[in-house]
Design a protein around this motif. Structure first.
Motif, mmCIF file in Angstrom:
data_model
loop_
_atom_site.group_PDB
_atom_site.id
_atom_site.type_symbol
_atom_site.label_atom_id
_atom_site.label_comp_id
_atom_site.label_asym_id
_atom_site.label_seq_id
_atom_site.Cartn_x
_atom_site.Cartn_y
_atom_site.Cartn_z
ATOM 1 N N TYR A 9 1.649 18.787 59.081
ATOM 2 C CA TYR A 9 2.063 19.343 58.195
ATOM 3 C C TYR A 9 1.504 21.032 57.223
ATOM 4 C CZ TYR A 9 4.588 14.966 58.802
ATOM 5 O OH TYR A 9 4.425 13.786 59.394
ATOM 6 N N TRP A 13 8.888 22.182 63.479
ATOM 7 C CA TRP A 13 9.691 23.019 62.796
ATOM 8 C C TRP A 13 8.895 23.710 62.028
ATOM 9 C CZ3 TRP A 13 15.514 21.282 62.375
ATOM 10 C CH2 TRP A 13 15.065 19.865 62.259
ATOM 11 N N TYR A 14 9.674 25.100 61.982
ATOM 12 C CA TYR A 14 9.680 26.465 61.157
ATOM 13 C C TYR A 14 10.775 26.964 59.875
ATOM 14 C CZ TYR A 14 5.722 28.584 63.757
ATOM 15 O OH TYR A 14 4.985 28.542 64.213
ATOM 16 N N ARG A 15 10.537 26.987 58.574
ATOM 17 C CA ARG A 15 11.722 27.467 57.896
ATOM 18 C C ARG A 15 11.337 28.941 57.925
ATOM 19 N NH1 ARG A 15 9.357 24.000 52.912
ATOM 20 N NH2 ARG A 15 7.513 25.206 51.855
ATOM 21 N N SER A 38 2.049 22.914 51.915
ATOM 22 C CA SER A 38 3.468 22.503 51.257
ATOM 23 C C SER A 38 3.899 22.009 51.171
ATOM 24 C CB SER A 38 4.193 23.664 51.039
ATOM 25 O OG SER A 38 4.626 24.438 52.546
ATOM 26 N N VAL A 39 3.919 21.139 52.639
ATOM 27 C CA VAL A 39 4.817 20.126 51.848
ATOM 28 C C VAL A 39 4.540 19.036 52.259
ATOM 29 C CG1 VAL A 39 6.314 21.831 53.303
ATOM 30 C CG2 VAL A 39 5.515 19.662 54.977
ATOM 31 N N MET A 65 13.256 14.631 54.399
ATOM 32 C CA MET A 65 12.461 15.682 53.369
ATOM 33 C C MET A 65 13.203 15.258 51.779
ATOM 34 S SD MET A 65 13.608 19.454 54.916
ATOM 35 C CE MET A 65 15.218 19.556 54.671
ATOM 36 N N GLU A 113 7.972 30.348 58.262
ATOM 37 C CA GLU A 113 7.190 29.685 57.429
ATOM 38 C C GLU A 113 6.690 28.402 58.870
ATOM 39 O OE1 GLU A 113 5.009 27.075 54.192
ATOM 40 O OE2 GLU A 113 6.771 27.644 53.957
ATOM 41 N N TRP A 114 5.903 27.354 59.112
ATOM 42 C CA TRP A 114 5.896 26.868 59.795
ATOM 43 C C TRP A 114 5.535 25.776 59.080
ATOM 44 C CZ3 TRP A 114 1.286 23.549 60.019
ATOM 45 C CH2 TRP A 114 1.562 21.977 61.012
ATOM 46 N N VAL A 115 5.807 24.898 59.119
ATOM 47 C CA VAL A 115 6.529 23.257 58.515
ATOM 48 C C VAL A 115 5.313 22.078 59.367
ATOM 49 C CG1 VAL A 115 8.196 21.726 57.402
ATOM 50 C CG2 VAL A 115 8.840 24.015 57.448
ATOM 51 N N TYR A 162 16.155 26.435 58.664
ATOM 52 C CA TYR A 162 14.657 24.897 58.930
ATOM 53 C C TYR A 162 15.433 25.469 60.548
ATOM 54 C CZ TYR A 162 13.425 23.700 54.861
ATOM 55 O OH TYR A 162 12.540 23.513 53.193
ATOM 56 N N ASP A 206 12.095 24.899 48.719
ATOM 57 C CA ASP A 206 12.254 24.202 49.984
ATOM 58 C C ASP A 206 13.387 24.974 50.760
ATOM 59 O OD1 ASP A 206 11.224 21.057 48.921
ATOM 60 O OD2 ASP A 206 9.931 22.911 50.639
#
Length: 114
Positions: free
Chosen positions: A59, A36-38, A62-63, A82, A46-48, A93, A89
């Motif tokens: 990960y 996932w990215y967001r 940030s998460v 999540m 941003e890569w998640v 996504y 956040d």
């Protein structure tokens, strides 16, 4: 060809939880990883998180500790659980699948607000 479709976005209050789903179809045997990215409004993508075909997970800092990526091989679906969501956040996504190339879903909006 691989197709990925996300679902599960929505509005949630700060501190709440949400689970995103990403279903893959097509040449799923060729997928080596999914993730996932967001992208928040006005910010860079941003890569998640990611999960490999071998089950290894990674990960973003940030998460870490709040988000969990998992998969159900029988359903060809990857999940992003999540928890302890924060207003920061809030983002679209997008799920991706890595095969011979990278395939993207259409994105799902997550809004964290009271």
């Amino acid at each position: 060809q691989v197709q990925v479709v996300e679902s599960g976005g929505g509005l949630v209050q700060p501190g709440g939880s949400l689970r995103l789903s990403c279903a893959a179809s097509g040449s799923i045997f060729s997928i080596t990883a999914m993730g996932w990215y967001r992208q928040a409004p006005g910010k860079e993508r941003e890569w998640v998180a990611r999960i490999t075909s071998g089950g290894n997970t990674n990960y973003a800092d940030s998460v870490k500790g709040r988000f969990t990526i998992s998969r159900d091989n029988a359903k060809n679906t990857v999940y992003l659980q999540m928890n302890s969501l924060k207003p920061e956040d809030t983002a679209v996504y997008s799920c991706y699948a890595d095969s011979f190339t990278r395939y993207w879903g259409q994105g799902t909006l997550v809004t964290v607000s009271s």
